[in-house]
Design a protein around this motif. Structure first.
Motif, PDB file in Angstrom:
ATOM      1  N   GLY A 127      11.124  -7.727  78.270  1.00  0.00           N
ATOM      2  CA  GLY A 127      11.356  -9.134  78.564  1.00  0.00           C
ATOM      3  C   GLY A 127      10.112  -9.968  78.743  1.00  0.00           C
ATOM      4  N   TYR A 128       8.933  -9.342  78.707  1.00  0.00           N
ATOM      5  CA  TYR A 128       7.693 -10.091  78.941  1.00  0.00           C
ATOM      6  C   TYR A 128       7.549 -11.258  77.964  1.00  0.00           C
ATOM      7  CZ  TYR A 128       2.717 -11.218  79.135  1.00  0.00           C
ATOM      8  OH  TYR A 128       1.526 -11.893  79.234  1.00  0.00           O
ATOM      9  N   GLU A 129       7.794 -11.005  76.676  1.00  0.00           N
ATOM     10  CA  GLU A 129       7.550 -12.019  75.648  1.00  0.00           C
ATOM     11  C   GLU A 129       8.461 -13.232  75.788  1.00  0.00           C
ATOM     12  OE1 GLU A 129       6.231  -8.062  74.020  1.00  0.00           O
ATOM     13  OE2 GLU A 129       8.009  -8.812  75.078  1.00  0.00           O
ATOM     14  N   ASN A 130       9.625 -13.046  76.366  1.00  0.00           N
ATOM     15  CA  ASN A 130      10.614 -14.128  76.437  1.00  0.00           C
ATOM     16  C   ASN A 130      10.712 -14.767  77.817  1.00  0.00           C
ATOM     17  OD1 ASN A 130      11.414 -13.690  73.720  1.00  0.00           O
ATOM     18  ND2 ASN A 130      12.659 -11.957  74.390  1.00  0.00           N
ATOM     19  N   SER A 131       9.758 -14.452  78.679  1.00  0.00           N
ATOM     20  CA  SER A 131       9.816 -15.015  80.025  1.00  0.00           C
ATOM     21  C   SER A 131       8.564 -15.816  80.325  1.00  0.00           C
ATOM     22  CB  SER A 131       9.964 -13.885  81.062  1.00  0.00           C
ATOM     23  OG  SER A 131       8.711 -13.248  81.278  1.00  0.00           O
ATOM     24  N   THR A 132       8.581 -16.485  81.445  1.00  0.00           N
ATOM     25  CA  THR A 132       7.392 -17.201  81.922  1.00  0.00           C
ATOM     26  C   THR A 132       6.893 -16.590  83.224  1.00  0.00           C
ATOM     27  OG1 THR A 132       8.811 -18.778  83.106  1.00  0.00           O
ATOM     28  CG2 THR A 132       8.120 -19.379  80.869  1.00  0.00           C
ATOM     29  N   GLU A 133       7.488 -15.469  83.603  1.00  0.00           N
ATOM     30  CA  GLU A 133       7.169 -14.803  84.864  1.00  0.00           C
ATOM     31  C   GLU A 133       5.756 -14.226  84.829  1.00  0.00           C
ATOM     32  OE1 GLU A 133       8.854 -11.064  87.568  1.00  0.00           O
ATOM     33  OE2 GLU A 133       9.989 -11.813  85.851  1.00  0.00           O
ATOM     34  N   LYS A 134       5.118 -14.179  85.999  1.00  0.00           N
ATOM     35  CA  LYS A 134       3.838 -13.497  86.151  1.00  0.00           C
ATOM     36  C   LYS A 134       4.081 -12.115  86.747  1.00  0.00           C
ATOM     37  CE  LYS A 134       0.902 -17.590  86.565  1.00  0.00           C
ATOM     38  NZ  LYS A 134      -0.138 -18.276  87.377  1.00  0.00           N
ATOM     39  N   TYR A 135       3.271 -11.132  86.327  1.00  0.00           N
ATOM     40  CA  TYR A 135       3.521  -9.740  86.682  1.00  0.00           C
ATOM     41  C   TYR A 135       2.333  -9.115  87.418  1.00  0.00           C
ATOM     42  CZ  TYR A 135       7.405 -10.000  83.365  1.00  0.00           C
ATOM     43  OH  TYR A 135       8.558 -10.343  82.712  1.00  0.00           O
ATOM     44  N   PRO A 136       2.607  -8.120  88.243  1.00  0.00           N
ATOM     45  CA  PRO A 136       1.517  -7.323  88.819  1.00  0.00           C
ATOM     46  C   PRO A 136       0.962  -6.359  87.773  1.00  0.00           C
ATOM     47  CG  PRO A 136       3.621  -6.434  89.518  1.00  0.00           C
ATOM     48  CD  PRO A 136       3.932  -7.685  88.736  1.00  0.00           C
ATOM     49  N   VAL A 137      -0.188  -5.772  88.063  1.00  0.00           N
ATOM     50  CA  VAL A 137      -0.870  -4.922  87.078  1.00  0.00           C
ATOM     51  C   VAL A 137      -1.281  -3.595  87.701  1.00  0.00           C
ATOM     52  CG1 VAL A 137      -2.772  -4.755  85.432  1.00  0.00           C
ATOM     53  CG2 VAL A 137      -1.794  -6.991  85.963  1.00  0.00           C
ATOM     54  N   LEU A 138      -0.991  -2.516  86.962  1.00  0.00           N
ATOM     55  CA  LEU A 138      -1.507  -1.183  87.274  1.00  0.00           C
ATOM     56  C   LEU A 138      -2.581  -0.839  86.250  1.00  0.00           C
ATOM     57  CD1 LEU A 138      -1.616   1.727  88.429  1.00  0.00           C
ATOM     58  CD2 LEU A 138       0.380   2.253  86.981  1.00  0.00           C
ATOM     59  N   TYR A 139      -3.783  -0.544  86.725  1.00  0.00           N
ATOM     60  CA  TYR A 139      -4.862  -0.059  85.871  1.00  0.00           C
ATOM     61  C   TYR A 139      -4.837   1.468  85.941  1.00  0.00           C
ATOM     62  CZ  TYR A 139      -6.349  -4.906  85.814  1.00  0.00           C
ATOM     63  OH  TYR A 139      -6.381  -6.267  85.638  1.00  0.00           O
ATOM     64  N   LEU A 140      -4.548   2.111  84.807  1.00  0.00           N
ATOM     65  CA  LEU A 140      -4.288   3.543  84.767  1.00  0.00           C
ATOM     66  C   LEU A 140      -5.387   4.237  83.963  1.00  0.00           C
ATOM     67  CD1 LEU A 140      -2.244   5.752  85.574  1.00  0.00           C
ATOM     68  CD2 LEU A 140      -0.995   5.236  83.456  1.00  0.00           C
ATOM     69  N   LEU A 141      -6.156   5.102  84.629  1.00  0.00           N
ATOM     70  CA  LEU A 141      -7.379   5.657  84.059  1.00  0.00           C
ATOM     71  C   LEU A 141      -7.202   7.119  83.661  1.00  0.00           C
ATOM     72  CD1 LEU A 141      -9.873   4.148  86.668  1.00  0.00           C
ATOM     73  CD2 LEU A 141      -8.713   3.024  84.754  1.00  0.00           C
ATOM     74  N   HIS A 142      -7.816   7.495  82.548  1.00  0.00           N
ATOM     75  CA  HIS A 142      -7.691   8.848  82.003  1.00  0.00           C
ATOM     76  C   HIS A 142      -8.770   9.774  82.548  1.00  0.00           C
ATOM     77  CE1 HIS A 142     -11.231   8.390  79.404  1.00  0.00           C
ATOM     78  NE2 HIS A 142     -10.804   7.151  79.164  1.00  0.00           N
ATOM     79  N   GLY A 143      -8.670  11.045  82.185  1.00  0.00           N
ATOM     80  CA  GLY A 143      -9.639  12.046  82.614  1.00  0.00           C
ATOM     81  C   GLY A 143     -10.704  12.296  81.568  1.00  0.00           C
ATOM     82  N   ALA A 144     -11.611  13.246  81.860  1.00  0.00           N
ATOM     83  CA  ALA A 144     -12.697  13.592  80.953  1.00  0.00           C
ATOM     84  C   ALA A 144     -12.125  14.084  79.626  1.00  0.00           C
ATOM     85  CB  ALA A 144     -13.587  14.657  81.572  1.00  0.00           C
ATOM     86  N   GLY A 145     -12.712  13.612  78.535  1.00  0.00           N
ATOM     87  CA  GLY A 145     -12.233  13.979  77.213  1.00  0.00           C
ATOM     88  C   GLY A 145     -11.118  13.098  76.704  1.00  0.00           C
ATOM     89  N   GLY A 146     -10.573  12.263  77.574  1.00  0.00           N
ATOM     90  CA  GLY A 146      -9.498  11.360  77.178  1.00  0.00           C
ATOM     91  C   GLY A 146     -10.048  10.034  76.680  1.00  0.00           C
ATOM     92  N   ASP A 147      -9.165   9.092  76.484  1.00  0.00           N
ATOM     93  CA  ASP A 147      -9.528   7.768  75.998  1.00  0.00           C
ATOM     94  C   ASP A 147      -8.338   6.847  76.236  1.00  0.00           C
ATOM     95  OD1 ASP A 147      -7.764   8.252  73.621  1.00  0.00           O
ATOM     96  OD2 ASP A 147      -9.364   9.636  73.082  1.00  0.00           O
ATOM     97  N   GLU A 148      -8.326   5.678  75.590  1.00  0.00           N
ATOM     98  CA  GLU A 148      -7.258   4.708  75.830  1.00  0.00           C
ATOM     99  C   GLU A 148      -5.903   5.152  75.285  1.00  0.00           C
ATOM    100  OE1 GLU A 148      -8.960   3.366  71.813  1.00  0.00           O
ATOM    101  OE2 GLU A 148      -9.671   4.340  73.648  1.00  0.00           O
ATOM    102  N   LYS A 149      -5.852   6.317  74.598  1.00  0.00           N
ATOM    103  CA  LYS A 149      -4.591   6.827  74.075  1.00  0.00           C
ATOM    104  C   LYS A 149      -4.027   7.968  74.927  1.00  0.00           C
ATOM    105  CE  LYS A 149      -4.468   7.448  69.586  1.00  0.00           C
ATOM    106  NZ  LYS A 149      -4.859   7.931  68.239  1.00  0.00           N
ATOM    107  N   ALA A 150      -4.805   8.485  75.877  1.00  0.00           N
ATOM    108  CA  ALA A 150      -4.420   9.707  76.584  1.00  0.00           C
ATOM    109  C   ALA A 150      -3.137   9.541  77.398  1.00  0.00           C
ATOM    110  CB  ALA A 150      -5.568  10.173  77.484  1.00  0.00           C
ATOM    111  N   TRP A 151      -3.079   8.520  78.249  1.00  0.00           N
ATOM    112  CA  TRP A 151      -1.879   8.325  79.063  1.00  0.00           C
ATOM    113  C   TRP A 151      -0.681   7.962  78.187  1.00  0.00           C
ATOM    114  CZ3 TRP A 151      -0.187   9.768  83.514  1.00  0.00           C
ATOM    115  CH2 TRP A 151      -1.059  10.016  84.579  1.00  0.00           C
ATOM    116  N   LEU A 152      -0.947   7.299  77.097  1.00  0.00           N
ATOM    117  CA  LEU A 152       0.120   6.903  76.183  1.00  0.00           C
ATOM    118  C   LEU A 152       0.766   8.123  75.541  1.00  0.00           C
ATOM    119  CD1 LEU A 152       1.196   4.152  74.928  1.00  0.00           C
ATOM    120  CD2 LEU A 152      -0.336   4.648  73.023  1.00  0.00           C
ATOM    121  N   GLU A 153      -0.052   9.050  75.019  1.00  0.00           N
ATOM    122  CA  GLU A 153       0.460  10.152  74.225  1.00  0.00           C
ATOM    123  C   GLU A 153       0.706  11.420  75.042  1.00  0.00           C
ATOM    124  OE1 GLU A 153      -2.333  10.500  71.018  1.00  0.00           O
ATOM    125  OE2 GLU A 153      -1.750   8.573  70.137  1.00  0.00           O
TER     126      GLU A 153
END
Length: 396
Positions: free
Chosen positions: A173-199
């Motif tokens: 629903g983010y794209e169709n709303s005007t609401e503001k949201y909180p944010v979680l910054y989620l960090l990976h471990g050694a050897g990971g990257d911006e795809k690690a938590w995703l995959e």
């Protein structure tokens, strides 16, 4: 009919890319893995000329093994049996609901399962994956619920003097709303990257399912790349294709923590967010837990929620920059600024267990409150997926 036959024959004679031909030839009747009604799983591999075939996977029993990181639990291998057709097979015992990985060893050579196209990369190791449902792993399935959106975004990092890539999950629903949201910054471990938590972490499925259940508030999840010499994951950036490394230069020397506000500024300039301390959380696994701890105390009035998952809280010789100075003093400032949740979790056989014990003693000595979870197992994604699924419902 004759014209149709001629067309069909001509089609077969047209050049087909080699990989497409291979896909046609190898798509045989062998099923592997096969989930049985008992909860067990059967694995099969056609290898007529092999003398031995074994399987290695995180569903198998473990044994202690000494490594450069200390004594860790490593799965043992199991032998497959060969039938008269040259098909090797192995059936596990009943398995708990979880996402599992495995690979074969054919005459001692590690290989993936050609009958299972579902693969994941952890650092430079590629394994097949399968899922057992009816339990915890139902959070990791794509369910018939509203889905969020995943984007790989490039942002300017003045602190690192480069454009870099991160992954952003926006809730349904983010794209169709005007609401503001909180944010979680989620960090990976050694050897990971911006795809690690995703995959590997199934973060998107976890978020979709928790939000659909009403167990978590809709939030944006930002998954940055913590390797400051990279602009993106291996194969995704300007360096092209190269073998990923477990520890690259400058990953834990303070550079990432000192420049993390570049990430926050990009998110708050480009997404509808509630840009207050009460609406920011930061969490990470292993090296990412190390980063989360130091970022949250280096910017002590920035995050109301901190999660350390099997955090690598061990002393480092290269941790000499300003970020790491005055640890006790900055933790006290973080405590005095107040926060809503400081959450620490680790497996009882994790090689980082003792360093987490020592860190909790430090927090106790300054009266800094935290919540602590101790689980079975070691330094494994199974734990980190569970930790995420338990941490997220506590936010905001």
């Amino acid at each position: 009919m004759t014209r149709l036959l001629i067309f069909f024959v001509l089609t077969l004679l047209l050049p087909i890319p080699a990989l497409s031909q291979q896909a046609l030839i190898e798509s045989g009747p062998i099923v592997s893995p096969e989930n049985l009604k008992t909860g067990a799983v059967t694995f099969r591999l056609l290898a007529k000329n092999a003398d031995s075939v074994q399987i290695n996977g995180d569903f198998l029993p473990t044994e202690k093994r000494k490594t450069e990181f200390g004594e860790i639990d490593v799965p043992v291998t199991a032998n497959l049996s060969k039938d008269e057709n040259g098909v090797w097979s192995f059936t596990s015992g009943p398995l708990e609901s979880e996402l599992y990985g495995y690979s074969f060893l054919v005459d001692g050579v590690v290989t993936t399962d050609p009958n299972n196209p579902f693969l994941i990369r952890d650092v430079s190791t590629v394994t097949n994956t399968f899922l057992i449902g009816n339990g915890q792993a139902d959070l990791y399935r794509v369910q018939d619920v509203p889905h969020g959106t995943v984007a790989h975004r490039w942002y300017d990092s003045p602190g690192l003097n480069m454009d870099r890539r991160l992954t952003v999950y926006t809730p349904p629903g983010y794209e169709n709303s005007t609401e503001k949201y909180p944010v979680l910054y989620l960090l990976h471990g050694a050897g990971g990257d911006e795809k690690a938590w995703l995959e590997l972490g199934r973060s998107v499925q976890i978020m979709d399912n928790l939000i659909a259940r009403g167990s978590a508030k809709p939030m944006i999840v930002v998954m940055p790349n913590g390797n400051v010499i990279q602009d993106a994951a291996p194969g995704e950036g300007k360096e092209g294709f190269y073998k990923p490394e477990f520890m690259v230069a400058k990953t834990m020397d303070g550079t990432y923590e000192a420049t993390f506000m570049d990430v926050i500024r990009f998110v708050e300039d480009n997404y509808r967010v509630r840009a207050q301390k009460a609406d920011r959380a930061i969490a990470g696994l292993s090296m990412g837990g190390f980063h989360a701890m130091h970022i949250s105390r280096y910017y002590p009035d920035t995050f109301d929620y901190v999660g350390l998952f099997s955090a690598a809280l061990i002393p480092r010789e290269d941790a000499t920059k300003k970020v790491y100075s005055n640890l006790d003093e900055t933790l006290r400032i973080q405590k005095e600024n107040a926060y809503k949740l400081y959450w620490i979790a680790i497996g009882e056989t994790d090689f980082l267990y003792q360093s987490n014990v020592e860190f909790r003693k430090k927090l106790d000595s300054i009266g800094m409150k935290y919540e602590y979870k101790e689980s079975e197992g070691g330094h494994i994604w199974r734990n980190w997926r569970i930790y995420l699924s338990e941490f997220v419902p506590r936010l905001f």
